[in-house]
Design an enzyme around this catalytic site. Sequence first.
Site, PDB file in Angstrom:
ATOM      1  N   TRP A 357       0.830  -1.215   0.000  1.00  0.00           N
ATOM      2  CA  TRP A 357       0.000   0.000   0.000  1.00  0.00           C
ATOM      3  C   TRP A 357       0.860   1.259   0.000  1.00  0.00           C
ATOM      4  CZ3 TRP A 357      -1.069   3.497   4.323  1.00  0.00           C
ATOM      5  CH2 TRP A 357      -0.295   3.241   5.461  1.00  0.00           C
ATOM      6  N   ASP A 358       2.148   1.101   0.240  1.00  0.00           N
ATOM      7  CA  ASP A 358       3.081   2.223   0.197  1.00  0.00           C
ATOM      8  C   ASP A 358       2.980   2.990  -1.123  1.00  0.00           C
ATOM      9  OD1 ASP A 358       3.789   0.324   2.097  1.00  0.00           O
ATOM     10  OD2 ASP A 358       5.930   0.651   1.895  1.00  0.00           O
ATOM     11  N   GLU A 488       1.553  -1.517  13.201  1.00  0.00           N
ATOM     12  CA  GLU A 488       1.670  -2.974  13.256  1.00  0.00           C
ATOM     13  C   GLU A 488       2.157  -3.480  14.604  1.00  0.00           C
ATOM     14  OE1 GLU A 488       2.528  -3.667   8.491  1.00  0.00           O
ATOM     15  OE2 GLU A 488       4.213  -3.522   9.882  1.00  0.00           O
ATOM     16  N   LYS A 602       4.242   2.073  16.092  1.00  0.00           N
ATOM     17  CA  LYS A 602       5.308   1.886  15.108  1.00  0.00           C
ATOM     18  C   LYS A 602       5.343   3.033  14.108  1.00  0.00           C
ATOM     19  CE  LYS A 602       6.912  -1.415  11.591  1.00  0.00           C
ATOM     20  NZ  LYS A 602       6.564  -2.637  10.827  1.00  0.00           N
ATOM     21  N   GLN A 603       4.170   3.487  13.683  1.00  0.00           N
ATOM     22  CA  GLN A 603       4.090   4.544  12.681  1.00  0.00           C
ATOM     23  C   GLN A 603       2.745   5.242  12.808  1.00  0.00           C
ATOM     24  OE1 GLN A 603       3.985   1.400   9.446  1.00  0.00           O
ATOM     25  NE2 GLN A 603       2.886   3.026   8.394  1.00  0.00           N
TER      26      GLN A 603
END
Length: 770
Positions: A357-358, A488, A602-603
């Site tokens: 999906w990046d 994640e 994580k992000q």
Amino acid sequence: MKDYIQHHEWKIIEPSFDPAVNLVSESLFSIGNGKFGQRANFEERYSGETLQGSYVAGVYYPDPTRVGWWKNGYPDYFAKVINSTNWIGINVEVEGEELDLATSQVKEFSRELDMQSGILTRRFVAQLPSGKQVAVEAVRFTSIVDTDNGAIRYTVTPLNFSGTVTLTPYLDLDVKNSDANYDDKFWLPIAHQASAGQAFLSGETKKTGFHLGVAMSYELTLDGQPLTAEPTITDKPMWVGNTISQAVEQGQALTLYKYAALISSLNANNDAIEATALASVAAAKQKGFDTLAAEHSNAWAEKWQEADIQIDGDTAAQQGIRFNIFHMNQTYTGEDARLNIGPKGFTGEKYGGVTYWDTEAYGLPFYLKTADPSVARQLLVYRHQHLENAIKNAEKLGFKDGAALYPMVTINGEECHNEWEITFEEIHRNGAIAFAIYNYVNHTGDTAYLAEYGLEVLIGISRFWSQRVQWSKRRNGYVMLGVTGPNEYENNVNNNWYTNKIARWTLEYTQQALDTVAQQDPARYDAILAKTQFNSKEDEVAAWVDISKNIVLPVDDETGVFIQHDGFMDKELVPMGDIPAAEYPIHQHWSWDRILRSCYIKQADVLQGIYLFEDEFDTETIKRNYDFYEPMTVHESSLSPCIHSVLASRLGYEELAYKFYLRTSRLDLDDYNNDTEDGLHITSMAGTWMAVVEGFGGARVKNGVLSLRPFIPAQWQGYAFKITFAGVPIKVSVANGAVTVENRGDKPLVFKLFGQCQNLAAGDSLRHIL
């Protein structure tokens, strides 16, 4: 974090040889041209630690899945863009003694990637165990003009002796992937032939049946004068080459020019590959190294004319952004809709080199504003081509009636990821693809794309969302259970805010797209309804409207922030600053159980949604959520710092914006996450560009209108970037207390600057005092 790369505005320079960081350097100095790429392996044999890597776009192998136990729905394989023929190889012997930097004493060494010209140069002086010293200069590039070709100029000069130097240019197909699940090799030999001055080798991938042919040719000079030498020929099924021995006096320069052509069955019929490769390498040799290099460098100069970002007064920041732009442009060109952007590009094997999906969330915005619209369009066409497989992927999980679940990881549209918490649960990727369609149309005005391709994809994705939610009597709303959001470090959660938010948005946007196509192209609209069996429009749309109105998007009563997922507020909410420095990165030091129970992110997760849908929130709402979630974000995904930088810029947190920009721009150059050795983070590099253009530049597109709100970081004296909007190329410069906007196109541009509408004629510029 490593800090051995010299700061330079246009070059990546490694000033000395350290075997401990060689794998990192092999990634950093990788080169490619959109069709194939090469890690910065040495041409001569190297017995030290190395990851040999030559990769051809679109050529992959379905490596059988390796899991401890099987679950229904698991894909059978993990697709990998595989290591292919080593075309750069040139073995070197000096008086019968092999040149190997692992066994020689390296007296001098430098490696330099000139991003302006796209040329990689390595120079060294090595003392062999016998005491003989040689100077070597190796120059190579992968042509972005003649995209089947690579070229090398390799010069050996004896420094303290006269004697025989033996060079063996070769092609080697006996290669493997370092990440092969069962240590398999993926190639079978097809044809091979070697003769004086040239060689050819071809192979076929197991299972997938891709063919690849590689041809080489070479020429020799001594102190610039052509040499004719009778080679010893090696002609084996997986290894072909020529060996040439030449007497060389002390101080004389023996130079080998090696040319290669790589032709895959994606671009030629199998029975024509050998002839095509040999003709291509002959044409390259006819042009000659200098001409090929000059054409290649000129083409890079044209790319930089449109894509460069200039930063004054901060060399580290300037080097970082150009490094990221360089790799984005040598990874994907948009010329072939069968190709996409692997998270590692042509620089390594982790993540298989396939599509995540990046691409839609990070890569597409870069190409939208820096390249012809056709490039971004190709990325979307790629997903449309895979729609039927997305429907099949959903069917495997129990969905029906044309619901589409795009894969988390793919190269051909089939899901090939096999971690259950991602394969089955990280379903927000569907929303990223829907948003990319909106993003493209919003930037380009190309509403015809909806009729041609986009609406079919949106219908499939919306059908998935409508089946994935369920009604909760207790919550009096629709819930989405058992998902993994962008963070994640939390798996199998309920009501991830970002996932629910983007699902609701997709359902609403699909309704708009239906209306747009119905109005603009009734015939195509009817054809889409028939093809998708969208015959009960009122019933389906009514369900979507109901879900959109009633999906759960909880807000915490005490803090007023959007709750990342059910139960998040029950965690011990401790800022990341409380983690001892020795325990970073936590994924390398903590158990997975401890990570999952922690509050650490994580992000960007909630903040990812705020970034996408910024217009829906007032500044206070954005600030409240940013101030809450940012201190708990450990940024152990390469995709995280850029989003935080853009939002920090939006909030006026200028120091924080700069900090995150520098981290994302130098993520690989300084090896922040201690993982550059297995390849660069290509898709996060697009995020670096976003941090400048959308962050510092404040560029947004709202309702089809470009808006700019620039500021300048305190560390910079000035900066400038170029973007294209609605077919109009513009340049934005910020320096000396003013913003200058130049219309570089041939038609007027209507845009907003600090909220004020501006009409800029073709060729005109506007200066605004900050």
